[in-house]
Design an enzyme around this catalytic site. Structure first.
Site, PDB file in Angstrom:
ATOM      1  N   HIS A 191       4.024  -2.200   5.661  1.00 56.07           N
ATOM      2  CA  HIS A 191       2.686  -1.932   5.117  1.00 56.07           C
ATOM      3  C   HIS A 191       2.119  -3.227   4.564  1.00 56.07           C
ATOM      4  CE1 HIS A 191      -0.574  -0.070   2.852  1.00 56.07           C
ATOM      5  NE2 HIS A 191      -0.360   0.998   3.601  1.00 56.07           N
ATOM      6  N   ASP A 206       2.860   7.154   7.679  1.00 59.02           N
ATOM      7  CA  ASP A 206       2.879   7.689   9.051  1.00 59.02           C
ATOM      8  C   ASP A 206       4.272   8.026   9.561  1.00 59.02           C
ATOM      9  OD1 ASP A 206       0.252   5.400   9.643  1.00 59.02           O
ATOM     10  OD2 ASP A 206       0.095   7.584   9.543  1.00 59.02           O
TER      11      ASP A 206
HETATM   12  C1  SDX Z   1      -1.550   2.777   7.725  1.00 63.70           C
HETATM   13  O1  SDX Z   1      -3.769  -0.523   4.845  1.00 63.70           O
HETATM   14  C2  SDX Z   1      -3.543   0.739   4.572  1.00 63.70           C
HETATM   15  O2  SDX Z   1      -3.624   1.199   3.461  1.00 63.70           O
HETATM   16  C3  SDX Z   1      -3.227   1.600   5.798  1.00 63.70           C
HETATM   17  C4  SDX Z   1      -2.746   3.015   5.515  1.00 63.70           C
HETATM   18  C5  SDX Z   1      -3.848   3.887   4.943  1.00 63.70           C
HETATM   19  O3  SDX Z   1      -3.528   4.882   4.262  1.00 63.70           O
HETATM   20  O4  SDX Z   1      -5.040   3.649   5.270  1.00 63.70           O
HETATM   21  O5  SDX Z   1      -1.658   2.987   4.613  1.00 63.70           O
HETATM   22  C6  SDX Z   1      -2.297   3.697   6.812  1.00 63.70           C
HETATM   23  O6  SDX Z   1      -2.150   2.167   8.580  1.00 63.70           O
HETATM   24  C7  SDX Z   1      -0.070   2.588   7.510  1.00 63.70           C
HETATM   25  C8  SDX Z   1       0.553   1.520   8.484  1.00 63.70           C
HETATM   26  C9  SDX Z   1       0.809   2.212   9.848  1.00 63.70           C
HETATM   27  N1  SDX Z   1       1.209   1.204  10.847  1.00 63.70           N
HETATM   28  C10 SDX Z   1       2.475   1.176  11.311  1.00 63.70           C
HETATM   29  O7  SDX Z   1       3.393   1.880  10.895  1.00 63.70           O
HETATM   30  C11 SDX Z   1       2.682   0.152  12.439  1.00 63.70           C
HETATM   31  C12 SDX Z   1       3.983  -0.620  12.211  1.00 63.70           C
HETATM   32  N2  SDX Z   1       3.799  -1.533  11.068  1.00 63.70           N
HETATM   33  C13 SDX Z   1       3.281  -2.811  11.310  1.00 63.70           C
HETATM   34  O8  SDX Z   1       2.747  -3.155  12.506  1.00 63.70           O
HETATM   35  C14 SDX Z   1       2.920  -3.624  10.079  1.00 63.70           C
HETATM   36  O9  SDX Z   1       3.901  -3.411   9.156  1.00 63.70           O
HETATM   37  C15 SDX Z   1       1.556  -3.369   9.478  1.00 63.70           C
HETATM   38  C16 SDX Z   1       0.478  -3.495  10.494  1.00 63.70           C
HETATM   39  C17 SDX Z   1       1.511  -2.034   8.852  1.00 63.70           C
HETATM   40  C18 SDX Z   1       1.338  -4.428   8.390  1.00 63.70           C
HETATM   41  O10 SDX Z   1       1.295  -5.660   9.040  1.00 63.70           O
HETATM   42  P1  SDX Z   1       1.069  -7.025   8.228  1.00 63.70           P
HETATM   43  O11 SDX Z   1       0.858  -6.764   6.782  1.00 63.70           O
HETATM   44  O12 SDX Z   1       0.032  -7.817   8.975  1.00 63.70           O
HETATM   45  O13 SDX Z   1       2.476  -7.728   8.318  1.00 63.70           O
HETATM   46  P2  SDX Z   1       2.974  -8.589   9.532  1.00 63.70           P
HETATM   47  O14 SDX Z   1       2.618  -7.941  10.837  1.00 63.70           O
HETATM   48  O15 SDX Z   1       2.538  -9.987   9.304  1.00 63.70           O
HETATM   49  O16 SDX Z   1       4.576  -8.478   9.344  1.00 63.70           O
HETATM   50  C19 SDX Z   1       5.285  -9.319   8.429  1.00 63.70           C
HETATM   51  C20 SDX Z   1       6.674  -9.485   9.054  1.00 63.70           C
HETATM   52  C21 SDX Z   1       6.625 -10.018  10.496  1.00 63.70           C
HETATM   53  O17 SDX Z   1       7.872 -10.662  10.742  1.00 63.70           O
HETATM   54  P3  SDX Z   1       7.943 -12.312  10.538  1.00 63.70           P
HETATM   55  O18 SDX Z   1       6.793 -12.898  11.341  1.00 63.70           O
HETATM   56  O19 SDX Z   1       7.814 -12.526   9.047  1.00 63.70           O
HETATM   57  O20 SDX Z   1       9.315 -12.679  11.094  1.00 63.70           O
HETATM   58  O21 SDX Z   1       7.314  -8.194   9.147  1.00 63.70           O
HETATM   59  C22 SDX Z   1       7.539  -7.886  10.516  1.00 63.70           C
HETATM   60  C23 SDX Z   1       6.617  -8.766  11.317  1.00 63.70           C
HETATM   61  O22 SDX Z   1       7.137  -8.990  12.633  1.00 63.70           O
HETATM   62  N3  SDX Z   1       7.187  -6.455  10.683  1.00 63.70           N
HETATM   63  C24 SDX Z   1       7.869  -5.582  11.426  1.00 63.70           C
HETATM   64  C25 SDX Z   1       7.222  -4.346  11.245  1.00 63.70           C
HETATM   65  N4  SDX Z   1       6.186  -4.500  10.405  1.00 63.70           N
HETATM   66  C26 SDX Z   1       6.173  -5.803  10.059  1.00 63.70           C
HETATM   67  N5  SDX Z   1       8.954  -5.744  12.232  1.00 63.70           N
HETATM   68  C27 SDX Z   1       9.391  -4.621  12.854  1.00 63.70           C
HETATM   69  N6  SDX Z   1       8.817  -3.387  12.737  1.00 63.70           N
HETATM   70  C28 SDX Z   1       7.745  -3.221  11.935  1.00 63.70           C
HETATM   71  N7  SDX Z   1       7.172  -2.012  11.808  1.00 63.70           N
END
Ligand code: SDX
Length: 429
Positions: free
Chosen positions: A308, A365
């Site tokens: 998140h 989710d």
């Molecule tokens: C919602 O914003 C809100 O409030 C949203 C929400 C709401 O109520 O409106 O809460 C609802 O959208 C919840 C999120 C649902 N999405 C997912 O579950 C999709 C999977 N999660 C991700 O794609 C990610 O965690 C996000 C999009 C939710 C957040 O992404 P960020 O903050 O841009 O973080 P990032 O992509 O830069 O990740 C940081 C690190 C990275 O690794 P490094 O580059 O540091 O090595 O964490 C890793 C990412 O690769 N990472 C994951 C991961 N999520 C982040 N690795 C594996 N699986 C994951 N799910």
């Protein structure tokens, strides 16, 4: 502590006010940065460190896993309130008294009809159309049948727009699902509560004389809608705000928000989680294989429902939904191996250095789709149910933005393209 931040650019020091919120959060007001610094701007892809507004609607603390709507904790609201009470509080600022709630619900019922021509628009969609695309289009189409724009400075006009969309939106949600299933479209039943009415419009079968409400499903959906009702400046809410900031209408702004929510990184994740869990189940339930894929940078696979932007601790909503999933499946007598796979993934991730180091926890989710599935809601409809819950939050945020007369949203950029060059006639290229 100083209430000024100093920034030195090209040897020139500039001071900017530090503003403190009611929860002691700090913000640096850089609204004078360009003029004070000769044109410099900040750059923050994804706005990870950038506030777009001041808001009094929702407070969340990502480190402590705190979420409050208008100061009320999500735990108390999920336990003690119903969805319409929460919607009223989000939009108008305080929980309603009995008289206000009764009037709110009856006014919503008055508007629980949509123009029959909306059915012609719905009919034009192929059955295979994704429900989020259908819902976004039908929401935008409401403008055609309700052309009067909202005069936000008129409390009465704003109130009428709120009850109008809260009355019509559940019909669009129900019809979107029934279109997919090839079922006849029903209007609401004004003798029912808000959530009961949604369930009846969605699930009443043509052969049934009377739709029998299941209190387990009513309570589960009421709680899920409350948990999804608002979440401060997330992607779809920011979309609703920026579209509304051009003074586009409420329905047009909501339609844009639905499209933003559709993305699998945002609300679309609840559908992606179920598809992921199904794939793991089909693949023999080998969670370790999928954990390895999630950590492999060369593999585009992500553990959907994990991570998140704000929560670097447990998403408090996920905690509540996980308990509710156990309760609902238990009450319905459903043994769903998908739930066990989800719990297994969670247990492994909480012990895995990759996830622990990046503070990746289950988000809202991760478990919600398991309940929707137990309720008989098709996977492609999960994000539509998220939109039904988020509707009052979008309305509240749109209303706050307009009442505060926020300027049109128009971010700057840092240009990294070609510098000036002369045109070359094609025969010389
Ligand atoms: C919602 O914003 C809100 O409030 C949203 C929400 C709401 O109520 O409106 O809460 C609802 O959208 C919840 C999120 C649902 N999405 C997912 O579950 C999709 C999977 N999660 C991700 O794609 C990610 O965690 C996000 C999009 C939710 C957040 O992404 P960020 O903050 O841009 O973080 P990032 O992509 O830069 O990740 C940081 C690190 C990275 O690794 P490094 O580059 O540091 O090595 O964490 C890793 C990412 O690769 N990472 C994951 C991961 N999520 C982040 N690795 C594996 N699986 C994951 N799910």
């Amino acid at each position: 502590m100083s209430d000024k931040a100093t920034l030195e650019i090209n040897g020139q020091k500039n001071e900017f006010a530090i503003i403190k919120g009611t929860e002691n959060e700090l913000a640096i007001d850089i609204s004078s940065l360009r003029s004070a610094s000769g044109g410099a701007i900040t750059l923050d892809p994804g706005y990870k460190n950038t506030g777009s507004c001041e808001s009094g609607i929702t407070f969340l603390d990502g480190e402590k896993g705190i979420l409050r709507y208008r100061g009320y904790s999500i735990e108390e609201l999920a336990e003690k309130a119903d969805f319409l009470e929460v919607a009223y509080a989000l939009i108008f600022g305080n929980l309603p008294n009995a008289e206000q709630l009764h009037k709110f619900h009856s006014d919503i019922k008055t508007h629980s009809v949509v123009d029959d021509d909306v059915k012609k628009i719905l009919d034009a969609f192929p059955k295979a159309a994704h429900p989020m695309g259908v819902l976004s289009s039908l929401t935008s189409a409401l403008t055609a049948f309700n052309p009067s724009s909202v005069n936000v400075d008129s409390e009465e006009d704003m109130y009428n727009s709120v009850v109008r969309i809260l009355g019509k939106f559940p019909i669009l949600v129900a019809w979107t699902m029934r279109k997919k299933k090839g079922l006849p479209l029903y209007y609401g039943d004004s003798s029912l509560g808000y959530v009961e009415n949604v369930l009846k419009m969605m699930f009443k079968q043509p052969h049934e004389e009377k739709y029998i409400q299941n209190p387990i499903l009513v309570n589960a959906l009421d709680k899920l809608l409350i948990l999804h009702a608002d979440h401060e400046q997330n992607c779809s809410t920011s979309t609703v705000r920026i579209v509304g900031s051009s003074h586009a209408g409420l329905f047009a702004s909501l339609s844009a928000g639905i499209s933003a929510l559709w993305g699998p990184l945002h609300g679309g994740a609840n559908q992606a989680v179920l598809e992921m869990l199904e794939a793991i189940k089909e693949d023999g339930g080998d969670t370790k294989k999928y954990m390895a894929k999630a950590k492999d940078k060369s593999d585009p696979f992500r553990l959907m429902g994990f991570g998140h932007r704000v929560y670097k601790n447990f998403d408090p909503r996920a905690k509540i939904i996980k308990v509710a999933a156990d309760e609902v499946l238990g009450d319905l007598g459903i043994q769903d191996p998908i739930l066990d796979i989800a719990k297994g993934l969670e247990q492994e991730a909480l012990k895995d250095d990759y996830f622990v180091k990046r503070k990746l926890y289950p988000n809202v989710d991760f478990y919600s789709g398991i309940i929707y599935r137990a309720m008989g809601i098709p996977t492609e409809m999960f994000t539509v149910m998220f939109a039904l819950g988020r509707l009052p939050g979008w309305i509240a945020q749109w209303r706050e933005m307009r009442l505060r007369k926020e300027p049109i949203g128009r971010p700057r950029q840092l240009y990294i393209g070609e510098t000036e060059r002369s045109f070359i006639p094609i025969k010389k290229r």
